[in-house]
Write a protein that holds these residues in place. Sequence first.
Motif, PDB file in Angstrom:
ATOM      1  N   VAL A  54      -2.034  -0.233   8.629  1.00 18.63           N
ATOM      2  CA  VAL A  54      -3.136   0.069   7.707  1.00 18.63           C
ATOM      3  C   VAL A  54      -3.048   1.524   7.250  1.00 18.63           C
ATOM      4  O   VAL A  54      -3.182   1.837   6.057  1.00 18.63           O
ATOM      5  CB  VAL A  54      -4.499  -0.208   8.366  1.00 18.63           C
ATOM      6  CG1 VAL A  54      -5.637   0.308   7.480  1.00 18.63           C
ATOM      7  CG2 VAL A  54      -4.682  -1.705   8.630  1.00 18.63           C
ATOM      8  N   ALA A  55      -2.803   2.425   8.208  1.00 18.60           N
ATOM      9  CA  ALA A  55      -2.719   3.853   7.881  1.00 18.60           C
ATOM     10  C   ALA A  55      -1.550   4.130   6.934  1.00 18.60           C
ATOM     11  O   ALA A  55      -1.669   4.942   6.000  1.00 18.60           O
ATOM     12  CB  ALA A  55      -2.566   4.669   9.163  1.00 18.60           C
ATOM     13  N   ILE A  56      -0.419   3.479   7.170  1.00 18.35           N
ATOM     14  CA  ILE A  56       0.750   3.662   6.298  1.00 18.35           C
ATOM     15  C   ILE A  56       0.400   3.293   4.863  1.00 18.35           C
ATOM     16  O   ILE A  56       0.650   4.067   3.925  1.00 18.35           O
ATOM     17  CB  ILE A  56       1.924   2.791   6.791  1.00 18.35           C
ATOM     18  CG1 ILE A  56       2.463   3.307   8.135  1.00 18.35           C
ATOM     19  CG2 ILE A  56       3.051   2.762   5.746  1.00 18.35           C
ATOM     20  CD1 ILE A  56       3.429   2.348   8.805  1.00 18.35           C
ATOM     21  N   VAL A  57      -0.182   2.120   4.684  1.00 15.77           N
ATOM     22  CA  VAL A  57      -0.493   1.660   3.330  1.00 15.77           C
ATOM     23  C   VAL A  57      -1.532   2.559   2.677  1.00 15.77           C
ATOM     24  O   VAL A  57      -1.385   2.943   1.500  1.00 15.77           O
ATOM     25  CB  VAL A  57      -0.964   0.192   3.362  1.00 15.77           C
ATOM     26  CG1 VAL A  57      -1.414  -0.260   1.970  1.00 15.77           C
ATOM     27  CG2 VAL A  57       0.159  -0.718   3.870  1.00 15.77           C
ATOM     28  N   GLU A  58      -2.568   2.924   3.412  1.00 15.86           N
ATOM     29  CA  GLU A  58      -3.598   3.805   2.840  1.00 15.86           C
ATOM     30  C   GLU A  58      -2.998   5.137   2.401  1.00 15.86           C
ATOM     31  O   GLU A  58      -3.292   5.635   1.297  1.00 15.86           O
ATOM     32  CB  GLU A  58      -4.706   4.041   3.857  1.00 15.86           C
ATOM     33  CG  GLU A  58      -5.585   2.828   4.102  1.00 15.86           C
ATOM     34  CD  GLU A  58      -6.660   3.084   5.143  1.00 15.86           C
ATOM     35  OE1 GLU A  58      -7.596   2.264   5.232  1.00 15.86           O
ATOM     36  OE2 GLU A  58      -6.581   4.105   5.869  1.00 15.86           O
ATOM     37  N   ASP A  59      -2.163   5.725   3.234  1.00 12.45           N
ATOM     38  CA  ASP A  59      -1.595   7.034   2.914  1.00 12.45           C
ATOM     39  C   ASP A  59      -0.613   6.957   1.748  1.00 12.45           C
ATOM     40  O   ASP A  59      -0.584   7.839   0.890  1.00 12.45           O
ATOM     41  CB  ASP A  59      -0.892   7.619   4.141  1.00 12.45           C
ATOM     42  CG  ASP A  59      -1.873   8.202   5.148  1.00 12.45           C
ATOM     43  OD1 ASP A  59      -3.090   7.942   5.010  1.00 12.45           O
ATOM     44  OD2 ASP A  59      -1.433   8.902   6.079  1.00 12.45           O
ATOM     45  N   VAL A  60       0.195   5.908   1.708  1.00 12.03           N
ATOM     46  CA  VAL A  60       1.177   5.783   0.630  1.00 12.03           C
ATOM     47  C   VAL A  60       0.476   5.513  -0.703  1.00 12.03           C
ATOM     48  O   VAL A  60       0.855   6.076  -1.736  1.00 12.03           O
ATOM     49  CB  VAL A  60       2.188   4.667   0.947  1.00 12.03           C
ATOM     50  CG1 VAL A  60       3.082   4.401  -0.255  1.00 12.03           C
ATOM     51  CG2 VAL A  60       3.040   5.059   2.146  1.00 12.03           C
ATOM     52  N   VAL A  61      -0.535   4.671  -0.688  1.00 11.52           N
ATOM     53  CA  VAL A  61      -1.293   4.394  -1.921  1.00 11.52           C
ATOM     54  C   VAL A  61      -1.934   5.678  -2.440  1.00 11.52           C
ATOM     55  O   VAL A  61      -1.888   5.973  -3.651  1.00 11.52           O
ATOM     56  CB  VAL A  61      -2.351   3.308  -1.671  1.00 11.52           C
ATOM     57  CG1 VAL A  61      -3.338   3.238  -2.831  1.00 11.52           C
ATOM     58  CG2 VAL A  61      -1.689   1.945  -1.463  1.00 11.52           C
ATOM     59  N   ARG A  62      -2.502   6.457  -1.537  1.00 17.04           N
ATOM     60  CA  ARG A  62      -3.126   7.730  -1.941  1.00 17.04           C
ATOM     61  C   ARG A  62      -2.087   8.684  -2.525  1.00 17.04           C
ATOM     62  O   ARG A  62      -2.315   9.329  -3.562  1.00 17.04           O
ATOM     63  CB  ARG A  62      -3.816   8.362  -0.734  1.00 17.04           C
ATOM     64  CG  ARG A  62      -4.656   9.601  -1.069  1.00 17.04           C
ATOM     65  CD  ARG A  62      -5.286  10.207   0.172  1.00 17.04           C
ATOM     66  NE  ARG A  62      -5.987   9.212   0.950  1.00 17.04           N
ATOM     67  CZ  ARG A  62      -5.609   8.788   2.158  1.00 17.04           C
ATOM     68  NH1 ARG A  62      -4.517   9.283   2.710  1.00 17.04           N
ATOM     69  NH2 ARG A  62      -6.321   7.897   2.808  1.00 17.04           N
ATOM     70  N   TYR A  63      -0.944   8.756  -1.864  1.00 14.81           N
ATOM     71  CA  TYR A  63       0.123   9.641  -2.346  1.00 14.81           C
ATOM     72  C   TYR A  63       0.603   9.202  -3.736  1.00 14.81           C
ATOM     73  O   TYR A  63       0.805  10.036  -4.625  1.00 14.81           O
ATOM     74  CB  TYR A  63       1.291   9.609  -1.352  1.00 14.81           C
ATOM     75  CG  TYR A  63       2.489  10.418  -1.798  1.00 14.81           C
ATOM     76  CD1 TYR A  63       2.553  11.791  -1.585  1.00 14.81           C
ATOM     77  CD2 TYR A  63       3.562   9.795  -2.448  1.00 14.81           C
ATOM     78  CE1 TYR A  63       3.652  12.530  -1.997  1.00 14.81           C
ATOM     79  CE2 TYR A  63       4.664  10.525  -2.872  1.00 14.81           C
ATOM     80  CZ  TYR A  63       4.702  11.893  -2.640  1.00 14.81           C
ATOM     81  OH  TYR A  63       5.788  12.629  -3.054  1.00 14.81           O
TER      82      TYR A  63
END
Length: 422
Positions: free
Chosen positions: A255-264
């Motif tokens: 979940v953290a990976i996807v959230e961070d990549v989407v934000r980036y």
Amino acid sequence: MAMDYFTDERHESLRAEVREFAEKEVRPQVARMEADREVEFELSREIARRGWIGVTIPKEFGGLGLGHLAKTIIVEELARVSGAMGAMAQASQLGVAKVIHFGSNAQRRKWLPKFASGESLPTIAVTEPESGGHVLGMAGTARREGNQYVLNGRKWFVGNSHIGDVHGVVFRTGQGSGGLSAFLVESDRPGFRTGTLGTQGGLHGFSFGELVFEDCRIPVGNRLGVEGQGLDVAYSSSTLYGRLNLGAVALGIHVAIVEDVVRYAEERVLYGKPLNQLNSVALKLGELQSKLMTAKLAAYHASHLLDHGKPCDAELMNAKLINTEYAMDSARSAMEILAARGTQEEFNIIRYLRDATHIYAPAGTSDVQRLRLGQVASGTYGKQWSAELSDLASWAWTELNQLEAKRKDERAARVVRIPLAS
């Protein structure tokens, strides 16, 4: 990402509670934990004091009585912020399992309230340096002398090794598969000590080290189940709790990976537009989202089946397999999107990859899960622990829903019925 067909208001309220704690109390400590690489005692204790270790413990023993889906959500939300704290919460759940499933009534009354309140943190210790994951190859011994057992041996890769208060250990009391027995060993017993922490590459803040037993004496009353039942304790805890719990840690990291990549991808501008507007990047984001949805579905579905007392060993294995594999896959895909920035600590992706890698081996690598699933497919899989222990696996859920049904009946009885006008 909602899973409304599995969760209800109780689950989502719990999620909000854990997420708020993780954001306010855990996230500010993550950079320090990564830099110091030391066991995080205080946050671990605070998580325990909030009662979350007792999520599957029935209310009659002071637990939350919310079941395995709630447990999955707790671990997921902690791991979303800190894989180490998610791992800490899941590891103690295995210690809870052994007492629920194999403890006597006296042992349940003594230990479950302490686990539920956070007064005592349990562990489970099976793996030995020489035998590794081959449980029947263990050499540590428990020799009976009158009304005591004398324990000698070493256990390693023990989750919460250096913060645990009572360790559930399996030692050899005889020959063969029927020669293993399980015991509870308090951390202040003479002859017991913690050994090396090891050199972890990830999950910094989590203790995953060694326990040493040198003529450690415990009373016969500390034995779990009957003598010779140790293999059942080890296998059932790993199957029913270990695989799903570790899958939940991987899910939180995912979940953290996807959230961070989407934000980036929203914030990073390249060729005059945000990255997420580039088709090549949008395709990768779509792949990340698809894998996350599939992984969450696998974990929640397995939790749901376990809560309802359904045979689900295969689903539990698959939850671990899918979640660990997909979390690592998504971390590598994130590296492709962030490029060199993905290797820098401040962007977190390298931490997520390290942490997800640490979830790979415990409770069986992916090939172990595939081997067992192959046995399921061919009809050669052995004892199904989710069926064998279904009453206790779904104990908390049954209790909770009986209580809810009772409340509904009471509310219905209080309704004032107004007759229709003639």
